[in-house]
Design an enzyme around this catalytic site. Sequence first.
Site, mmCIF file in Angstrom:
data_model
loop_
_atom_site.group_PDB
_atom_site.id
_atom_site.type_symbol
_atom_site.label_atom_id
_atom_site.label_comp_id
_atom_site.label_asym_id
_atom_site.label_seq_id
_atom_site.Cartn_x
_atom_site.Cartn_y
_atom_site.Cartn_z
ATOM 1 N N HIS A 13 0.813 -1.218 0.000
ATOM 2 C CA HIS A 13 0.000 0.000 0.000
ATOM 3 C C HIS A 13 0.847 1.269 0.000
ATOM 4 C CE1 HIS A 13 0.254 -0.312 4.548
ATOM 5 N NE2 HIS A 13 0.466 0.968 4.378
ATOM 6 N N ASP B 62 0.107 -7.596 1.254
ATOM 7 C CA ASP B 62 0.559 -6.227 1.487
ATOM 8 C C ASP B 62 2.076 -6.138 1.585
ATOM 9 O OD1 ASP B 62 0.284 -3.516 1.689
ATOM 10 O OD2 ASP B 62 -0.316 -3.497 3.805
ATOM 11 N N ASN C 196 5.235 5.498 8.792
ATOM 12 C CA ASN C 196 5.982 4.341 9.308
ATOM 13 C C ASN C 196 5.737 3.070 8.500
ATOM 14 O OD1 ASN C 196 5.847 5.652 12.498
ATOM 15 N ND2 ASN C 196 7.723 4.672 11.770
ATOM 16 N N SER C 197 4.685 3.035 7.701
ATOM 17 C CA SER C 197 4.359 1.807 6.976
ATOM 18 C C SER C 197 5.529 1.336 6.128
ATOM 19 C CB SER C 197 3.159 2.027 6.059
ATOM 20 O OG SER C 197 1.980 2.048 6.802
ATOM 21 N N LEU D 64 -6.467 -24.344 0.932
ATOM 22 C CA LEU D 64 -7.210 -25.555 1.251
ATOM 23 C C LEU D 64 -7.942 -26.082 0.031
ATOM 24 C CD1 LEU D 64 -8.111 -27.525 3.490
ATOM 25 C CD2 LEU D 64 -9.957 -25.909 4.048
ATOM 26 N N GLY D 65 -8.492 -25.171 -0.779
ATOM 27 C CA GLY D 65 -9.180 -25.571 -1.997
ATOM 28 C C GLY D 65 -10.679 -25.722 -1.838
#
Length: 474
Positions: free
Chosen positions: A163, A192, A290-291, A346-347
């Site tokens: 982001h 992210d 800070n991201s 998992l499907g």
Amino acid sequence: MTDQFNNQNGYGQPGQPIPPAQGYQQPGYQHSCTQPVVDAQNPRKTSSGRTFGTAFAGAALACVIAFGGFTVYQNVTGAPSGSSVTLGASTNTEIQAQSTDDTLPEAVAQKCLPSVAAIDVYTAQASTDMFGRSTSSSGALTESSLGSGVVLSEDGYIVTNNHVVAGADALKVTVGGEEYDADVVGTDESSDIAVIKLRNASGLTPVEIGDSDNLTIGEWVMSIGSPFGLEQSVATGIVSATSRSQIMSNSESSGSDGYGYGYGGSSSQSGGYTIYPNMIQTDAAINPGNSGGALVDSNGKLIGINTLITSYSGNYSGVGFAIPVNYAVNIAQQIIEGKTPTHAQLGVSLSTVNSQNAKRYGLKVDSGAYISAVNSGSGAAEAGLEEGDIVTKFDGNSVSSASDLMLDVRSKNPGDKVTLEVNRNGDTKQIEVTLGSDESSQSAATQQNSGSSSSEMLNRLLNNSGSSSKNDAA
């Protein structure tokens, strides 16, 4: 997605994690910045007056970030796909300090600051007609936001949040007192995580990589980044908790904090979902800017990538979250090697079971994850899971919703074996499943052209095989 899922994971609601405000506008005498924020949405930095003309256009990204978030870097630099890059420092040093109140913060800061970068994001300015409608790009690039990043290699690979760089037309990165142009190597929107590469960089100081699987609640940590555009800032705190998980709809990440500061990334992200499994909670300050920055331990080793906060205002309120370094570096390594980042799958397609729909449809339990479809050839199919099964436990931990199961699966790796407790027509069964990979669905999502709708791409990404859009996938 189901209504239950949306209600549980409302992005930007009070008490819900959100990316630190990405577009924070500094006072006139300060440098403007952008930082992801949780709940106080990502304040997007507005223009600070720094505009580059066509001479800077060469720094524009030569890649298009498709839904699914992955772009091959060799299109920009010619770097060979599959090349081996050693991430993190080659040395392992221990910090000796008298106490956490005396020399420890100084020693950790001295060690780690050279490995943390400030990322300035530039976007093209669009021309508008008399009715305010966008017509064409003016060709000028204006600084729109700012985030942070962590140096992984001497030649300039840097990990940050997706982001932070989503929608960027050009990047300027400051590290070690030097400014570089940079390109996006690739991104994984669903995690992210993004990797950028500095141009013509050498001799940088890669961070020492720690182990986020062995953290102790209460242990000392330091956050490092560029809050509000204030580069090379540090703050100390502790690990408040571990295994904090969150699912967010990218479409819910837009908006304003009430002060005119938008939250970054939403306009260029797809309509998909970002899954944050097993995050580290900390009270070390995480603010807009800070991201993508570093969360390090008392030995100056990277343990997390600062990403989200919980806040009513959009700024620091004492509750921040970092993506565990083991997870982040694994994704970064795949991106650098030219691979499509993959995750455990998992499907199955899922819906949430609650007391209302359990009563309405005569289900035997009133909470869990209802399997509405099983994908052929998946780990779920091979293990014998069936449509109509209700998953109530995952490796002994209770599952009360579809989102619970999605987070549980994402916390694992492809090939891991897990045990599901399933209610099938009133009978309880223990079923062992070997988790597969979402590589095929991720690749399919990446290859979609810009004409595909977000809902069509979401179905491909989640491998729903045409199942109802009210179903989640795991």
